[in-house]
Design a protein around this motif. Structure first.
Motif, PDB file in Angstrom:
ATOM      1  N   LEU A  37       0.554  -1.043   0.001  1.00 10.30           N
ATOM      2  CA  LEU A  37       0.487  -0.420  -0.179  1.00 10.30           C
ATOM      3  C   LEU A  37       0.850   1.687   0.106  1.00 10.30           C
ATOM      4  N   ASN A  38       2.132   1.425   0.405  1.00 14.12           N
ATOM      5  CA  ASN A  38       2.665   2.860   1.047  1.00 14.12           C
ATOM      6  C   ASN A  38       3.691   2.943  -0.853  1.00 14.12           C
ATOM      7  N   ARG A  39       3.645   1.697  -1.598  1.00 14.54           N
ATOM      8  CA  ARG A  39       3.709   1.895  -2.827  1.00 14.54           C
ATOM      9  C   ARG A  39       2.800   2.355  -4.211  1.00 14.54           C
ATOM     10  N   ILE A  41      -0.153   4.350  -2.911  1.00 17.02           N
ATOM     11  CA  ILE A  41      -0.007   5.525  -3.075  1.00 17.02           C
ATOM     12  C   ILE A  41       0.402   6.830  -3.580  1.00 17.02           C
ATOM     13  N   ARG A  42       1.959   6.294  -3.743  1.00 17.37           N
ATOM     14  CA  ARG A  42       2.950   6.962  -4.087  1.00 17.37           C
ATOM     15  C   ARG A  42       2.954   7.564  -5.453  1.00 17.37           C
ATOM     16  N   SER A 107      -1.610   5.450   3.700  1.00 17.05           N
ATOM     17  CA  SER A 107      -1.935   4.029   3.258  1.00 17.05           C
ATOM     18  C   SER A 107      -3.399   3.489   3.797  1.00 17.05           C
ATOM     19  N   ARG A 111      -5.949   1.638   3.282  1.00 16.67           N
ATOM     20  CA  ARG A 111      -5.973  -0.208   3.947  1.00 16.67           C
ATOM     21  C   ARG A 111      -7.486  -0.440   4.449  1.00 16.67           C
ATOM     22  N   SER A 121      -4.820  -7.112   2.542  1.00 14.53           N
ATOM     23  CA  SER A 121      -3.704  -6.189   1.828  1.00 14.53           C
ATOM     24  C   SER A 121      -2.595  -6.912   2.314  1.00 14.53           C
TER      25      SER A 121
END
Length: 173
Positions: A37-39, A41-42, A107, A111, A121
């Protein structure tokens, strides 16, 4: 997560129009491309490449091809951005814009809707990469998804991949 469960979840998010479009796109990126998720959202709108016929997503270099029906969902998500972007973040380049000006979505904000529709996820991402390294050499998977080679090789070894003895690198003589 078993393969048949991933397929069930993918079928649902690809066809269920009651689920928010960006949640559907994020779910597909988790379940098909093992993206954290952190990738996700970027990602920016410039990471979505469309030449009129083909859609690709810049997860690494070269960009990763996106097949139908996910390609259409991704393009629909782009088209819906002006209406789905918080007022403070209008004109943002984020594919998943946040509520704060110039910032992507948190994120956790992605999520929660994924969890609400039954998509874990972390487990979904792990299941996706394990399946991918069973189908292709870890360095190939790593390059396509933007993962470090060592991570993909470690997952392949843990999954008992037939590619675990694959020798990466240039073999041209």
């Amino acid at each position: 997560m078993a393969l048949h469960r991933r397929i069930e979840l993918l079928q649902r998010v690809l066809t269920d129009e009651t689920v928010q479009l960006r949640t559907r796109v994020a779910a597909c990126l988790v379940l098909l491309y093992a993206q954290p998720l952190n990738r996700i959202i970027r990602l920016t709108i410039d990471d979505v490449l469309h030449d009129g016929q083909h859609v690709a997503l810049r997860l690494s270099d070269p960009p990763t091809p996106i097949p139908e029906p996910l390609a259409s969902l991704l393009l629909d998500c782009l088209a819906a951005l002006p209406d789905n972007t918080p007022a403070a973040n209008r004109g943002s380049a984020w594919l998943f814009p946040g509520r704060r000006a110039g910032q992507p979505m948190a994120s956790g904000s992605l999520r929660h809707p994924l969890k609400a529709i039954g998509i874990p996820s972390g487990h979904g991402r792990t299941a996706a990469i394990r399946q991918l390294v069973l189908q292709a050499p870890p360095p190939v998977v790593a390059q396509a998804l933007g993962y470090p080679n060592k991570s993909a090789t470690r997952v392949a070894t843990g999954a008992g991949a037939p590619w675990k003895s694959y020798a990466p690198g240039n073999h041209a003589r």
